[in-house]
Design a protein around this motif. Structure first.
Motif, PDB file in Angstrom:
ATOM      1  N   SER A  62      -2.969 169.221  99.849  1.00 47.31           N
ATOM      2  CA  SER A  62      -3.358 167.826  99.729  1.00 47.31           C
ATOM      3  C   SER A  62      -3.437 167.351  98.290  1.00 47.31           C
ATOM      4  CB  SER A  62      -4.705 167.602 100.415  1.00 47.31           C
ATOM      5  OG  SER A  62      -5.125 166.272 100.254  1.00 47.31           O
ATOM      6  N   LEU A  63      -4.060 168.103  97.441  1.00 42.16           N
ATOM      7  CA  LEU A  63      -4.257 167.674  96.062  1.00 42.16           C
ATOM      8  C   LEU A  63      -2.939 167.403  95.341  1.00 42.16           C
ATOM      9  CD1 LEU A  63      -6.731 167.095  94.367  1.00 42.16           C
ATOM     10  CD2 LEU A  63      -6.621 169.420  93.497  1.00 42.16           C
ATOM     11  N   PRO A  64      -1.962 168.334  95.358  1.00 41.46           N
ATOM     12  CA  PRO A  64      -0.684 168.018  94.703  1.00 41.46           C
ATOM     13  C   PRO A  64       0.077 166.872  95.379  1.00 41.46           C
ATOM     14  CG  PRO A  64      -0.849 170.379  95.132  1.00 41.46           C
ATOM     15  CD  PRO A  64      -2.007 169.722  95.794  1.00 41.46           C
ATOM     16  N   VAL A  65       0.010 166.789  96.694  1.00 37.85           N
ATOM     17  CA  VAL A  65       0.715 165.705  97.400  1.00 37.85           C
ATOM     18  C   VAL A  65       0.092 164.357  97.045  1.00 37.85           C
ATOM     19  CG1 VAL A  65       1.155 164.714  99.686  1.00 37.85           C
ATOM     20  CG2 VAL A  65       1.565 167.134  99.273  1.00 37.85           C
ATOM     21  N   ARG A  66      -1.234 164.291  97.006  1.00 35.77           N
ATOM     22  CA  ARG A  66      -1.901 163.032  96.645  1.00 35.77           C
ATOM     23  C   ARG A  66      -1.542 162.610  95.229  1.00 35.77           C
ATOM     24  NH1 ARG A  66      -7.470 164.604  98.808  1.00 35.77           N
ATOM     25  NH2 ARG A  66      -7.783 165.020  96.627  1.00 35.77           N
ATOM     26  N   ARG A  67      -1.487 163.578  94.310  1.00 38.12           N
ATOM     27  CA  ARG A  67      -1.101 163.255  92.934  1.00 38.12           C
ATOM     28  C   ARG A  67       0.322 162.701  92.883  1.00 38.12           C
ATOM     29  NH1 ARG A  67      -3.532 168.697  90.293  1.00 38.12           N
ATOM     30  NH2 ARG A  67      -5.699 168.014  90.168  1.00 38.12           N
ATOM     31  N   GLY A  68       1.233 163.317  93.626  1.00 38.62           N
ATOM     32  CA  GLY A  68       2.615 162.838  93.655  1.00 38.62           C
ATOM     33  C   GLY A  68       2.733 161.456  94.265  1.00 38.62           C
ATOM     34  N   VAL A  69       2.044 161.229  95.365  1.00 38.67           N
ATOM     35  CA  VAL A  69       2.081 159.912  96.012  1.00 38.67           C
ATOM     36  C   VAL A  69       1.482 158.862  95.085  1.00 38.67           C
ATOM     37  CG1 VAL A  69       1.097 158.576  97.920  1.00 38.67           C
ATOM     38  CG2 VAL A  69       2.117 160.794  98.359  1.00 38.67           C
ATOM     39  N   ARG A  70       0.418 159.214  94.397  1.00 44.84           N
ATOM     40  CA  ARG A  70      -0.215 158.274  93.466  1.00 44.84           C
ATOM     41  C   ARG A  70       0.759 157.898  92.340  1.00 44.84           C
ATOM     42  NH1 ARG A  70      -5.553 156.658  92.233  1.00 44.84           N
ATOM     43  NH2 ARG A  70      -6.203 157.925  93.990  1.00 44.84           N
ATOM     44  N   ARG A  71       1.486 158.889  91.807  1.00 40.72           N
ATOM     45  CA  ARG A  71       2.468 158.606  90.755  1.00 40.72           C
ATOM     46  C   ARG A  71       3.548 157.652  91.266  1.00 40.72           C
ATOM     47  NH1 ARG A  71       2.907 164.699  89.053  1.00 40.72           N
ATOM     48  NH2 ARG A  71       1.095 164.821  87.694  1.00 40.72           N
ATOM     49  N   ILE A  72       4.024 157.894  92.480  1.00 34.67           N
ATOM     50  CA  ILE A  72       5.061 157.023  93.056  1.00 34.67           C
ATOM     51  C   ILE A  72       4.536 155.602  93.214  1.00 34.67           C
ATOM     52  CG2 ILE A  72       6.390 156.558  95.152  1.00 34.67           C
ATOM     53  CD1 ILE A  72       6.619 159.655  95.452  1.00 34.67           C
ATOM     54  N   PHE A  73       3.318 155.455  93.753  1.00 36.55           N
ATOM     55  CA  PHE A  73       2.752 154.131  93.947  1.00 36.55           C
ATOM     56  C   PHE A  73       2.496 153.426  92.620  1.00 36.55           C
ATOM     57  CE2 PHE A  73       1.418 155.244  98.377  1.00 36.55           C
ATOM     58  CZ  PHE A  73       2.100 154.206  98.976  1.00 36.55           C
ATOM     59  N   VAL A  74       2.029 154.169  91.617  1.00 37.61           N
ATOM     60  CA  VAL A  74       1.763 153.555  90.318  1.00 37.61           C
ATOM     61  C   VAL A  74       3.066 153.042  89.707  1.00 37.61           C
ATOM     62  CG1 VAL A  74       1.035 154.056  87.948  1.00 37.61           C
ATOM     63  CG2 VAL A  74      -0.381 154.779  89.859  1.00 37.61           C
ATOM     64  N   LYS A  75       4.142 153.844  89.791  1.00 35.28           N
ATOM     65  CA  LYS A  75       5.438 153.399  89.262  1.00 35.28           C
ATOM     66  C   LYS A  75       5.928 152.164  90.008  1.00 35.28           C
ATOM     67  CE  LYS A  75       7.124 157.769  87.447  1.00 35.28           C
ATOM     68  NZ  LYS A  75       8.135 158.823  87.558  1.00 35.28           N
ATOM     69  N   CYS A  76       5.824 152.187  91.334  1.00 35.69           N
ATOM     70  CA  CYS A  76       6.259 151.019  92.122  1.00 35.69           C
ATOM     71  C   CYS A  76       5.414 149.797  91.799  1.00 35.69           C
ATOM     72  CB  CYS A  76       6.179 151.331  93.611  1.00 35.69           C
ATOM     73  SG  CYS A  76       7.426 152.485  94.190  1.00 35.69           S
ATOM     74  N   ASN A  77       4.104 149.981  91.670  1.00 36.97           N
ATOM     75  CA  ASN A  77       3.223 148.856  91.358  1.00 36.97           C
ATOM     76  C   ASN A  77       3.525 148.288  89.984  1.00 36.97           C
ATOM     77  OD1 ASN A  77       1.900 148.879  93.781  1.00 36.97           O
ATOM     78  ND2 ASN A  77       0.189 150.106  93.066  1.00 36.97           N
TER      79      ASN A  77
END
Length: 128
Positions: A90-105
């Protein structure tokens, strides 16, 4: 005797998997909260509802596998599965998803800001 041990091992592995699936569901709830921010009271109610609803499949699994008797090693197995998922996957996946969302945002935010600036200039200075 071997059959009893085999059933107990199967139960323990199932308990670990149940713990992991409970945390996967909670990660989906976390993602929902991250996309749409919630207040503390709303989060509290979501947590109560989530864990109440998720207690039903846990009870059904315990009832079917060990006749509804809560065994301490099954409960420990569920906690271990949840902890393994949380710290391992969970921790690495959440970090990756957060990076993707931050870039998209950032990209979307930049484009929206550029569009808003253009519209504002057209509204305030229509002759240009």
């Amino acid at each position: 005797m071997r059959e009893i041990i085999r059933e107990q091992i199967y139960f323990q592995l199932t308990a670990v998997c149940i713990g992991m699936f409970l945390m996967i569901g909670y990660d989906i709830l976390r993602l929902w909260r991250w996309i749409i921010p919630h207040g503390k009271i709303w989060v509290w109610w979501e947590d109560i509802l989530y864990w109440t609803v998720m207690s039903i499949p846990v009870f059904v699994a315990f009832y079917q596998m060990i006749d509804g008797v809560p065994r301490w090693y099954g409960i420990v197995g569920m906690f271990a599965g949840g902890l393994l998922y949380e710290k391992g996957i969970s921790l690495p996946v959440r970090r990756g998803v957060r990076r993707i969302f931050v870039k998209c945002n950032k990209k979307i935010g930049f484009r929206v800001a550029k569009l808003a600036k253009m519209l504002y200039s057209k509204i305030t200075n229509p002759n240009s």
